[in-house]
Design a protein around this motif. Structure first.
Motif, PDB file in Angstrom:
ATOM      1  N   PHE A 173      13.173 -83.261  12.719  1.00 14.57           N
ATOM      2  CA  PHE A 173      12.024 -82.358  12.797  1.00 14.57           C
ATOM      3  C   PHE A 173      10.873 -83.090  13.472  1.00 14.57           C
ATOM      4  O   PHE A 173      10.299 -84.019  12.913  1.00 14.57           O
ATOM      5  N   LEU A 174      10.525 -82.672  14.683  1.00 17.83           N
ATOM      6  CA  LEU A 174       9.478 -83.332  15.451  1.00 17.83           C
ATOM      7  C   LEU A 174       8.562 -82.297  16.095  1.00 17.83           C
ATOM      8  O   LEU A 174       9.033 -81.281  16.603  1.00 17.83           O
ATOM      9  N   VAL A 175       7.272 -82.559  16.063  1.00 15.20           N
ATOM     10  CA  VAL A 175       6.294 -81.680  16.705  1.00 15.20           C
ATOM     11  C   VAL A 175       5.376 -82.557  17.551  1.00 15.20           C
ATOM     12  O   VAL A 175       4.793 -83.515  17.043  1.00 15.20           O
ATOM     13  N   VAL A 176       5.259 -82.258  18.847  1.00 15.65           N
ATOM     14  CA  VAL A 176       4.398 -83.054  19.715  1.00 15.65           C
ATOM     15  C   VAL A 176       3.716 -82.169  20.754  1.00 15.65           C
ATOM     16  O   VAL A 176       4.206 -81.093  21.094  1.00 15.65           O
ATOM     17  N   SER A 177       2.593 -82.650  21.254  1.00 16.82           N
ATOM     18  CA  SER A 177       1.939 -82.005  22.385  1.00 16.82           C
ATOM     19  C   SER A 177       2.523 -82.621  23.660  1.00 16.82           C
ATOM     20  O   SER A 177       3.113 -83.702  23.630  1.00 16.82           O
ATOM     21  N   PRO A 178       2.384 -81.940  24.809  1.00  9.95           N
ATOM     22  CA  PRO A 178       2.952 -82.464  26.066  1.00  9.95           C
ATOM     23  C   PRO A 178       2.430 -83.859  26.403  1.00  9.95           C
ATOM     24  O   PRO A 178       1.275 -84.182  26.156  1.00  9.95           O
ATOM     25  N   GLY A 179       3.315 -84.676  26.968  1.00 11.49           N
ATOM     26  CA  GLY A 179       2.924 -86.003  27.417  1.00 11.49           C
ATOM     27  C   GLY A 179       2.646 -86.996  26.312  1.00 11.49           C
ATOM     28  O   GLY A 179       1.965 -88.005  26.545  1.00 11.49           O
ATOM     29  N   PHE A 234       8.501 -78.629   2.773  1.00 11.92           N
ATOM     30  CA  PHE A 234       8.149 -77.919   4.006  1.00 11.92           C
ATOM     31  C   PHE A 234       9.373 -77.514   4.824  1.00 11.92           C
ATOM     32  O   PHE A 234       9.466 -76.398   5.307  1.00 11.92           O
ATOM     33  N   VAL A 235      10.293 -78.463   5.002  1.00 13.42           N
ATOM     34  CA  VAL A 235      11.512 -78.190   5.771  1.00 13.42           C
ATOM     35  C   VAL A 235      12.694 -78.671   4.949  1.00 13.42           C
ATOM     36  O   VAL A 235      12.688 -79.783   4.431  1.00 13.42           O
ATOM     37  N   THR A 236      13.703 -77.828   4.807  1.00 13.64           N
ATOM     38  CA  THR A 236      14.855 -78.186   4.001  1.00 13.64           C
ATOM     39  C   THR A 236      16.066 -78.423   4.877  1.00 13.64           C
ATOM     40  O   THR A 236      16.199 -77.822   5.951  1.00 13.64           O
ATOM     41  N   TYR A 247      10.586 -79.221  17.488  1.00 14.60           N
ATOM     42  CA  TYR A 247      12.033 -79.387  17.467  1.00 14.60           C
ATOM     43  C   TYR A 247      12.503 -79.441  16.018  1.00 14.60           C
ATOM     44  O   TYR A 247      11.976 -80.205  15.208  1.00 14.60           O
ATOM     45  N   ALA A 248      13.493 -78.642  15.694  1.00 16.39           N
ATOM     46  CA  ALA A 248      14.155 -78.706  14.383  1.00 16.39           C
ATOM     47  C   ALA A 248      15.642 -78.522  14.641  1.00 16.39           C
ATOM     48  O   ALA A 248      16.035 -77.578  15.328  1.00 16.39           O
ATOM     49  N   ASP A 249      16.475 -79.442  14.149  1.00 18.84           N
ATOM     50  CA  ASP A 249      17.889 -79.313  14.451  1.00 18.84           C
ATOM     51  C   ASP A 249      18.521 -78.177  13.649  1.00 18.84           C
ATOM     52  O   ASP A 249      17.895 -77.582  12.768  1.00 18.84           O
ATOM     53  N   MET A 250      19.772 -77.863  13.957  1.00 12.61           N
ATOM     54  CA  MET A 250      20.406 -76.672  13.400  1.00 12.61           C
ATOM     55  C   MET A 250      20.740 -76.811  11.925  1.00 12.61           C
ATOM     56  O   MET A 250      21.184 -75.848  11.296  1.00 12.61           O
ATOM     57  N   GLN A 251      20.525 -77.987  11.352  1.00 14.41           N
ATOM     58  CA  GLN A 251      20.748 -78.161   9.918  1.00 14.41           C
ATOM     59  C   GLN A 251      19.455 -78.025   9.125  1.00 14.41           C
ATOM     60  O   GLN A 251      19.435 -78.273   7.926  1.00 14.41           O
ATOM     61  N   SER A 252      18.379 -77.646   9.799  1.00 15.06           N
ATOM     62  CA  SER A 252      17.070 -77.551   9.147  1.00 15.06           C
ATOM     63  C   SER A 252      16.609 -76.104   9.059  1.00 15.06           C
ATOM     64  O   SER A 252      16.977 -75.278   9.885  1.00 15.06           O
ATOM     65  N   ALA A 253      15.788 -75.839   8.062  1.00 17.20           N
ATOM     66  CA  ALA A 253      15.223 -74.497   7.895  1.00 17.20           C
ATOM     67  C   ALA A 253      13.843 -74.614   7.256  1.00 17.20           C
ATOM     68  O   ALA A 253      13.613 -75.483   6.417  1.00 17.20           O
ATOM     69  N   PRO A 254      12.898 -73.769   7.674  1.00 19.19           N
ATOM     70  CA  PRO A 254      11.551 -73.829   7.094  1.00 19.19           C
ATOM     71  C   PRO A 254      11.557 -73.392   5.634  1.00 19.19           C
ATOM     72  O   PRO A 254      12.327 -72.516   5.246  1.00 19.19           O
ATOM     73  N   LYS A 255      10.693 -74.000   4.857  1.00 21.86           N
ATOM     74  CA  LYS A 255      10.552 -73.594   3.456  1.00 21.86           C
ATOM     75  C   LYS A 255       9.076 -73.334   3.181  1.00 21.86           C
ATOM     76  O   LYS A 255       8.598 -72.221   3.327  1.00 21.86           O
ATOM     77  N   GLY A 256       8.318 -74.375   2.821  1.00 26.54           N
ATOM     78  CA  GLY A 256       6.886 -74.194   2.623  1.00 26.54           C
ATOM     79  C   GLY A 256       6.142 -74.241   3.951  1.00 26.54           C
ATOM     80  O   GLY A 256       4.940 -74.013   4.008  1.00 26.54           O
ATOM     81  N   PHE A 257       6.871 -74.562   5.008  1.00 28.72           N
ATOM     82  CA  PHE A 257       6.277 -74.655   6.347  1.00 28.72           C
ATOM     83  C   PHE A 257       5.758 -73.291   6.784  1.00 28.72           C
ATOM     84  O   PHE A 257       6.460 -72.289   6.707  1.00 28.72           O
ATOM     85  N   ASN A 258       4.499 -73.254   7.238  1.00 25.52           N
ATOM     86  CA  ASN A 258       3.924 -71.987   7.690  1.00 25.52           C
ATOM     87  C   ASN A 258       2.913 -72.228   8.814  1.00 25.52           C
ATOM     88  O   ASN A 258       2.818 -73.349   9.333  1.00 25.52           O
ATOM     89  N   PHE A 278       3.153 -84.218  14.936  1.00 25.80           N
ATOM     90  CA  PHE A 278       3.352 -84.048  13.495  1.00 25.80           C
ATOM     91  C   PHE A 278       4.771 -84.498  13.165  1.00 25.80           C
ATOM     92  O   PHE A 278       5.747 -83.910  13.639  1.00 25.80           O
ATOM     93  N   PHE A 279       4.884 -85.573  12.367  1.00 26.22           N
ATOM     94  CA  PHE A 279       6.189 -86.115  11.983  1.00 26.22           C
ATOM     95  C   PHE A 279       6.330 -86.116  10.468  1.00 26.22           C
ATOM     96  O   PHE A 279       5.351 -86.283   9.738  1.00 26.22           O
ATOM     97  N   LEU A 280       7.553 -85.944  10.010  1.00 25.84           N
ATOM     98  CA  LEU A 280       7.901 -86.199   8.616  1.00 25.84           C
ATOM     99  C   LEU A 280       8.412 -87.632   8.532  1.00 25.84           C
ATOM    100  O   LEU A 280       9.185 -88.066   9.379  1.00 25.84           O
TER     101      LEU A 280
END
Length: 205
Positions: free
Chosen positions: A79-85, A158-160, A43-54, A65-67
């Motif tokens: 900016f949130l990254v999770v596996s199911p459950g 990573f994310v701007t 999940y990344a909200d509409m005010q975020s954009a990848p930079k060094g993230f790859n 994976f959290f900032l």
């Protein structure tokens, strides 16, 4: 929907009776955590954009994976990254529902959920502090993990943040004015209204 109803049987009653049913912020937050809990993903909200993230930033072994903003000492909810459950999302969902029933702010739901997760592990909540300088793997509920990358307020490695301020005109242009709505002052307690709603539904069967 069946899985959601199993996990939160009174979800509809809570949303209908607690606060403003048209509260866009609450619905957006709750929907985000529900989707992430059941399906996982990024999940990344509409005010975020990848930079060094790859493709190598998040590893296949990362359960989440959290900032972590060291300046405010908070999880970056944009900016949130999770596996199911994942337990953090489960806790975040119920933190929002609890806040709704108590007519309190939902702004710290993800931080409280992360703290709950950490305490369920080795109780090392003290490790969640501003002293982090490198990526950490935190163990919590059911031995699940969160990979945490500490950043400073203006760190965009990573994310701007594209535009951290969205005003009334922007919301109107996007048809999202409901995001600004305030909760109504409730003369009747939220839980009492849920009880009346549940009883009425039972009688109509």
């Amino acid at each position: 929907l069946q899985e959601i109803n199993k996990m939160i049987p009174n979800l509809r009653q809570i949303l209908r009776n607690c606060g403003n049913d048209h509260d866009g912020v609450v619905k957006t937050e709750l929907w985000r955590y529900l989707v992430l809990y059941f399906y996982g993903g990024i999940y990344a909200d509409m005010q975020s954009a990848p930079k060094g993230f790859n493709a190598t930033t998040i590893r296949e072994t990362d359960d989440a994976f959290f900032l972590f903003d060291r300046t405010s000492n908070t999880v970056c909810s944009w900016f949130l990254v999770v596996s199911p459950g994942h337990p953090v999302m489960f806790y975040a969902i119920h933190r929002i529902l609890l806040s709704l029933m108590e007519s309190s702010s939902i702004s710290h739901s993800i931080d409280d959920a992360f703290a709950d997760f950490v305490k369920d592990g080795e109780g090392n909540a003290r490790h969640v502090d501003k002293k982090w300088i490198s990526k950490q793997i935190i163990f919590g509920t059911e031995n699940r993990t969160v990979t945490v990358l500490p950043i400073d307020e203006n760190d965009n490695q990573f994310v701007t943040r594209v535009d951290p301020t969205i005003g009334h005109k922007d919301l109107k242009r996007m048809g999202m004015l409901q995001m600004e709505q305030k909760k109504d002052n409730l003369k009747q307690s939220c839980i009492q209204k849920i009880l009346v709603d549940v009883h009425a539904a039972a009688k109509s069967r």
